[in-house]
Design a protein around this motif. Structure first.
Motif, PDB file in Angstrom:
ATOM      1  N   MET A 139       0.826  -1.210   0.000  1.00  0.00           N
ATOM      2  CA  MET A 139       0.000   0.000   0.000  1.00  0.00           C
ATOM      3  C   MET A 139       0.856   1.254   0.000  1.00  0.00           C
ATOM      4  N   VAL A 141       3.371   1.911  -1.703  1.00  0.00           N
ATOM      5  CA  VAL A 141       3.758   2.311  -3.055  1.00  0.00           C
ATOM      6  C   VAL A 141       2.856   3.437  -3.547  1.00  0.00           C
ATOM      7  N   ALA A 142       1.563   3.359  -3.215  1.00  0.00           N
ATOM      8  CA  ALA A 142       0.612   4.383  -3.649  1.00  0.00           C
ATOM      9  C   ALA A 142       0.452   5.496  -2.631  1.00  0.00           C
ATOM     10  N   LEU A 143       0.481   5.151  -1.334  1.00  0.00           N
ATOM     11  CA  LEU A 143       0.186   6.130  -0.294  1.00  0.00           C
ATOM     12  C   LEU A 143       1.429   6.788   0.283  1.00  0.00           C
TER      13      LEU A 143
END
Length: 313
Positions: A139, A141-143
């Motif tokens: 997670m 990677v996106a956040l």
């Protein structure tokens, strides 16, 4: 139309009193400019048991001010024995499938069941650090970039906004509010007839209503499934978000934070650390998330004009 016609045929077959009851309701519907009928309109011509069977079978459904026929023409054909082209080709099948069709309309798909299994597995991440670390890293990677661009309290606000948005949309699209309203209307009608039967001292009618209530338990289970279905998908998407916050803040024994953290200022509490306990064992980050989530969810529902409370007439 074919299903409604077949329901009427099955209901009145060999039952002259029930045939008269359907005819009475049909006459009242035809006479009413809105095409609706209430129990008060027919209580002198129908028994409460007959009225309840019409609602239970789905021949009478909830209207604006009372009840209306699910399909007036189909009811008329079923009562008069005039089968339509569609019903004549499906007559042999409709009776055997009527129950299964009702069940299928509220049954879970394979995707719903798959999401439920994955959701249960994700719960292990709260207590098992290796799974939490894997999900948190994925997670991140996106956040992660979001957490570096703005304060963490603002990141939590954005996550609360996102979860509130998709939770509202999932509930609105996966819950059959018409079916839930119809169930509530039926239960309200049963309660009113039960109250009337008690006042009249009609023990036979009370026994019949008791049987209706027992049969309605199956509907109650269907309503529970309708309500729980969107919750599975909400948790399916929300648990990874929570596990990322667990991982990012550093919750758990020997855990380290993976995002920049500043102290949080909460209403009525003041400045606190993210892991400080605010309400009993509830930590500050959970309180902040739920305050944001509840506020954004109400704004979203008002803005999109979504009402999640089924009403019974």
């Amino acid at each position: 139309m074919a299903r409604t016609e077949q329901k009427v045929r099955d209901l009145v077959d060999g039952d002259g009193e029930m045939r008269d009851a359907v005819g009475t309701v049909l006459a009242h519907v035809d006479d009413d400019e809105d095409g609706e009928v209430t129990w008060v309109d027919v209580k002198g011509e129908l028994t409460s048991g007959q009225w309840g069977r019409l609602i239970e079978r789905g021949i009478l459904v909830e209207g604006d001010a009372g009840f209306r026929l699910a399909d007036t023409e189909a009811v008329r054909n079923g009562l008069n024995g005039e089968a339509s082209t569609t019903s004549s080709t499906s007559k042999s099948k409709s009776k055997s499938k009527s129950t299964s069709d009702d069940d299928d309309s509220s049954s879970w798909s394979k995707y719903d069941k798959g999401a439920a299994v994955v959701t249960v597995a994700l719960f292990a991440g709260y207590s098992w650090a290796p799974l939490r670390n894997v999900i948190g890293s994925v997670m991140d990677v996106a956040l992660g970039p979001l957490a570096t661009l703005m304060p963490f309290y603002a990141v939590v606000m954005i996550l609360a906004l996102a979860t509130g948005l998709y939770s509202t949309l999932l509930q609105a699209n996966l819950m059959d509010m018409d079916k839930m309203s119809e169930y509530q209307s039926k239960m309200k009608d049963i309660q009113e007839r039960r109250k009337q039967a008690k006042e009249d001292g009609n023990d036979a009618e009370l026994d019949r209503i008791q049987e209706e209530q027992m049969e309605a338990m199956g509907d109650q289970m269907g309503m529970f499934k309708e309500q729980f279905r969107p919750m599975v998908w909400i948790m399916f998407f929300t648990i990874p978000v929570f596990l990322w916050m667990y991982w990012g803040i550093g919750i758990g024994p020997n855990a380290e934070s993976h995002v920049p953290l500043q102290n949080l200022v909460l209403p009525l509490v003041g400045e606190v650390a993210w892991t400080d306990q605010i309400l009993g064992p509830i930590q500050a980050w959970i309180v902040w998330y739920f305050l944001c989530s509840m506020g954004f969810t109400q704004i979203i529902r008002k803005g999109l004009n979504i009402d999640m409370s089924p009403t019974a007439s």
